[in-house]
Design an enzyme around this catalytic site. Structure first.
Site, mmCIF file in Angstrom:
data_model
loop_
_atom_site.group_PDB
_atom_site.id
_atom_site.type_symbol
_atom_site.label_atom_id
_atom_site.label_comp_id
_atom_site.label_asym_id
_atom_site.label_seq_id
_atom_site.Cartn_x
_atom_site.Cartn_y
_atom_site.Cartn_z
ATOM 1 N N HIS A 143 50.406 3.504 3.826
ATOM 2 C CA HIS A 143 50.509 3.880 2.412
ATOM 3 C C HIS A 143 50.692 2.701 1.444
ATOM 4 O O HIS A 143 51.275 1.675 1.776
ATOM 5 C CB HIS A 143 51.704 4.834 2.230
ATOM 6 C CG HIS A 143 53.007 4.176 2.584
ATOM 7 N ND1 HIS A 143 53.731 3.444 1.687
ATOM 8 C CD2 HIS A 143 53.674 4.097 3.754
ATOM 9 C CE1 HIS A 143 54.807 2.962 2.277
ATOM 10 N NE2 HIS A 143 54.789 3.342 3.539
ATOM 11 N N ASP A 144 50.189 2.871 0.244
ATOM 12 C CA ASP A 144 50.420 1.952 -0.891
ATOM 13 C C ASP A 144 49.915 0.523 -0.669
ATOM 14 O O ASP A 144 50.412 -0.403 -1.314
ATOM 15 C CB ASP A 144 51.919 1.919 -1.276
ATOM 16 C CG ASP A 144 52.406 3.286 -1.703
ATOM 17 O OD1 ASP A 144 51.868 3.820 -2.682
ATOM 18 O OD2 ASP A 144 53.312 3.846 -1.030
#
Ligand code: UDP
Length: 220
Positions: A143-144
């Site tokens: 994620h991210d």
């Protein structure tokens, strides 16, 4: 002879191209397309068969009378991907993205054109990825993360959350990159190389080569 409507190609007949051709063909079958897929490689003086697929050089491919041409650049060297990408753009040929049936893409993921996402690659949520990204077998991006243009992952790269990887970086097989935070993402600089199996615990400056556990700069 009638003009064919669309044709697809995998650029490169070396390891990368021959591994991605079956993934490309399977993707077309998945979307119900019977379009032809050929190999392009500039090493070829004349057409020949490679693993049962027609292979030709770029000039021959360009001469094919066809409304739409899509090309996956299946060459690991990121500078070559960039040069070929520009050539295709100039010639009005579209960059093609290919992913395996087992490739998993989660929520709010933006991936620019020309990606090659091999089987068993996973891209976590809220990830942004630039042009012509290569993620080889079993790699993941958690994620991210923000990944630049022409970045290359060898097989089984472990790219954890909140990592920023800049253009043309190369991450070797089995490397593990420590998770960053939203305030302070871990950064792999432009053109950096992470050796296979390296365990990266801190930022890597642009153009440096790091190896080992914990990863250290390889002095030339
Ligand atoms: N190639 C090409 N045009 C170029 C540069 C490379 O057709 O401008 C081809 C080259 O002939 C070779 C492949 O791309 O067949 C790249 O192979 P490499 O050995 O670098 O391995 P891979 O990228 O498949 O790991």
């Amino acid at each position: 002879m009638n003009t064919i409507d669309e044709i697809f190609a995998v650029y490169g007949i070396a390891g990368c191209g021959r591994s991605l051709m079956p993934v490309a063909i399977e993707q077309l079958k998945r979307v119900g397309s019977n379009s032809q897929v050929v190999f392009i490689d500039d090493i070829l003086d004349e057409d020949r068969m490679v693993n049962g697929h027609v292979a030709m050089n770029y000039d021959r491919f360009k001469d094919i009378d066809c409304s739409y041409k899509f090309v996956l650049i299946a060459i690991a060297n990121s500078s070559i991907r960039q040069i070929i990408g520009k050539k295709l753009l100039n010639d009005g040929i579209l960059l093609w993205s290919v992913k395996g049936a087992t490739t998993l893409i989660m929520d709010n993921v933006n991936i620019d054109v020309g990606a090659a996402l091999s089987p068993f690659v996973t891209i976590g949520s809220n990830v942004t990825i630039g042009k012509c990204f290569h993620a080889n077998l079993y790699s993941y991006v958690e994620h991210d993360c923000v990944i630049g243009d022409y970045v290359t992952f060898a097989p089984r790269v472990n790219c954890n959350g909140n990592i920023h990887i800049y253009d043309h970086a190369y991450i070797g097989s089995g490397a593990v990159i420590k998770q960053g935070t939203s305030d302070k993402p871990l950064i792999i600089g432009e053109g950096a190389i992470v050796g296979m199996g390296a365990v990266v615990t801190k930022d890597v400056s642009p153009g440096l080569v790091v190896v080992g556990n914990p990863a250290r700069v390889l002095l030339k």
